[in-house]
Write an enzyme that holds these catalytic residues in place. Structure first.
Site, short mmCIF file in Angstrom:
data_model
loop_
_atom_site.label_atom_id
_atom_site.label_comp_id
_atom_site.label_asym_id
_atom_site.label_seq_id
_atom_site.Cartn_x
_atom_site.Cartn_y
_atom_site.Cartn_z
N GLY A 109 -29.40 -22.58 -0.12
CA GLY A 109 -30.73 -22.10 0.38
C GLY A 109 -30.59 -20.87 1.31
O GLY A 109 -29.82 -20.09 0.98
N HIS A 119 -30.47 -14.62 -5.21
CA HIS A 119 -30.75 -16.03 -5.62
C HIS A 119 -31.81 -15.81 -6.54
O HIS A 119 -31.85 -16.41 -7.57
CB HIS A 119 -31.05 -16.75 -4.48
CG HIS A 119 -29.86 -17.27 -3.31
ND1 HIS A 119 -30.21 -16.62 -2.37
CD2 HIS A 119 -28.95 -17.96 -3.47
CE1 HIS A 119 -28.81 -16.81 -1.63
NE2 HIS A 119 -28.10 -17.71 -2.37
N GLN A 159 -22.15 -13.50 -8.93
CA GLN A 159 -20.72 -12.83 -9.08
C GLN A 159 -20.48 -12.08 -7.77
O GLN A 159 -19.29 -11.86 -7.48
CB GLN A 159 -21.04 -11.53 -10.31
CG GLN A 159 -19.96 -10.63 -10.41
CD GLN A 159 -18.47 -11.43 -10.74
OE1 GLN A 159 -18.77 -12.26 -11.53
NE2 GLN A 159 -17.51 -10.89 -10.35
N VAL A 194 -26.88 -8.46 -6.69
CA VAL A 194 -28.10 -7.58 -6.34
C VAL A 194 -27.69 -6.87 -5.09
O VAL A 194 -27.29 -7.42 -4.16
CB VAL A 194 -29.27 -8.61 -6.16
CG1 VAL A 194 -30.38 -7.71 -6.06
CG2 VAL A 194 -29.76 -9.47 -7.68
#
Lengths: 321, 321
Positions: free
Chosen positions: A58, A64, A184, A212
């Site tokens: 979460g 995500h 990753q 990211v």
């Protein structure tokens, strides 16, 4: 279609079965339409559907989102799990303060097209307390993150094993593929989960999804929100150091990782834990002399440091061009 | 149908898919015949097929035959695996001398109707050597057999996890049930595997199958063949001692297990390791006073002893009638 939120294994399996059946129906209709359109031309066989799993704790951010998007792009049905797993926390305070934002998480997952959010209660995952039989990560967990977080990767392996079993298509589903998506950013986690799948023959494909970064270069993390503006600024040295080594790797030069270490250590407010260049699968430091030998092939630069109240990790794949 | 012998995961999965498809076809034909016969009467829905797994280390005897028969009786398709798992042997000599009788084993399995024998090479199960990531059995393995065989149940859990993953129906199969069969002779193994399935959410039902005994009462075991006639005679004291306690349990009397211990210790050539009355799931000794309290409910009497060159184990379920 609106997202289905499942709280128990029974709800999850029912949702998966229903979603797979719907996907199969869509595939069948698509094939029939294609057959009508192509008339005598041979149509590609629709051999089944695929299921993607995105395990998360979460507090979802754009990292995500990228994971979920990759799963949605590659599969007919996608399940994302949201479970803050106590087994992988060493520090109860860290567990306590881990952000819980279920409503926002579910909205994000729905917006990218995830079919099912699996958000089990603690009692659903660990009925009667902590599990007795567990998965242990072994020597791959002795270094790097594992060295400063004893038991962490055993907890990760155990909960991932559970989630793979819970989400894998049950009675009635006949998918052609089952894939699980991992960021990753947690490079050691990816290496260990891949090794678990290999060593224990899980019938699943592990798909790593690239890190990211924010515009300033900081790798996205749920923990970044605990950084002050000054701390965040200091933390940027980590991605700068990785980039330095990555540029040398691309240029086929000796990596000289000591320069990256010196760069990080010169940054006030940043306590370096480790910086190294390792094999992506074994996580062992490269065997050749990084100070003198021009870089060839592939490797991974990894870093961990404490900045203010937060331990940060980052990494960058190295590839000689 | 002749048995299929699979040596690799690919062969195994192909064989399972083919056998399941054949079973589905048979089920469909049976339903159509039934529908024709019943005309307007509602016919039972055929919702799928089932797959049974019988993990073995080969050297099959009538105890294994009973396992395989139970699996064949309860499932449309049955896979029996034959693999001498080095991970669960502490002693290399024991591993070396473990009997290997693949041809006879395959014939036995075929004769009871097993569809697929999975007999992988070591390299198929452990490519590149021993696994790094493993399943650990935890506190349930600290006592009884686990106490004298350190690591044994970790090895069992790891290979059973692998076999469950290898044999579970892959792409194309849509069974309604997946069951794995274990002999109750290894009572601790049954308790630990059940706990593993619960703790790690394996989508499989564990089915224990009662002990098979020779006419003289000795529990069947691949190791019995290493007993001389005299040693075998001495070994009978184990089942006699269990029977003594079992009769008291049935009769609602205090169990007084000390009597069983005395009986075994009075037998020349038998070195008792343990005899106790335990909870079937937790393997903890019963909480009440077995010397004074009349027996109620259910429990398990367990025994281990060394006779000649062989360590023997046996057990008997206790139930007050």
């Amino acid at each position: 279609m609106p997202i289905t939120v499942a709280r128990t294994r029974a709800e999850l399996q029912a949702a998966i079965t229903q979603a797979l059946a719907a996907a199969e129906l869509r595939a069948k209709v698509a094939r029939e339409l294609a057959e009508d359109a192509l008339e005598a031309a041979p149509s590609e066989d629709v051999t089944g559907v695929s299921l993607g799993l995105v395990p998360t704790m979460g507090a979802l951010h754009d990292g995500h989102r990228r994971l979920a998007e990759a799963a949605v792009a590659g599969n007919d049905v996608v399940v994302a799990s949201i479970f803050v797993n106590p087994l992988q926390f060493g520090d109860p305070v860290d567990l306590e303060r881990y952000p819980r934002t279920l409503e926002a998480d579910t909205a994000l997952l729905e917006s990218v097209g995830v079919d099912i959010a699996f958000a089990p209660e603690l009692e659903e995952m660990y009925p009667g307390g902590e599990p007795l039989v567990r998965v242990t990560a072994g020597p791959l967990a002795s270094k790097w993150e594992g060295a400063s977080r004893p038991g962490h990767f055993d907890g990760v392996c155990t909960v991932v094993a559970k989630l793979l079993h819970l989400a894998q298509p049950g009675p009635g589903g006949a998918p052609t593929a089952f894939r699980a998506y991992f960021g990753q950013k947690d490079a050691q986690q990816v290496a260990i989960v891949r090794r678990m799948v290999k060593d224990l023959n899980f019938p699943v494909e592990i798909v790593p999804v690239p890190i990211v970064r924010a515009e300033d270069g900081l790798a996205l993390s749920s923990r970044n929100q605990f950084l002050s503006a000054t701390e965040r600024d200091a933390a940027l040295v980590l991605s700068r150091a990785l980039r330095l080594i990555e540029e040398r790797a691309s240029a086929h030069e000796p990596l000289m990782p000591d320069d990256a270490v010196a760069l990080i250590e010169s940054q006030p407010g940043v306590a370096l834990d480790y910086f190294d260049v390792v094999d992506t699968d074994t996580l062992e430091p490269l065997a050749f002399n990084c100070r003198e030998t021009p870089f060839t092939g592939e490797a991974l630069a990894i870093v961990a440091a404490t900045v203010g109240p937060v331990r940060l990790i980052d990494n960058m794949p190295l590839r000689a061009r």
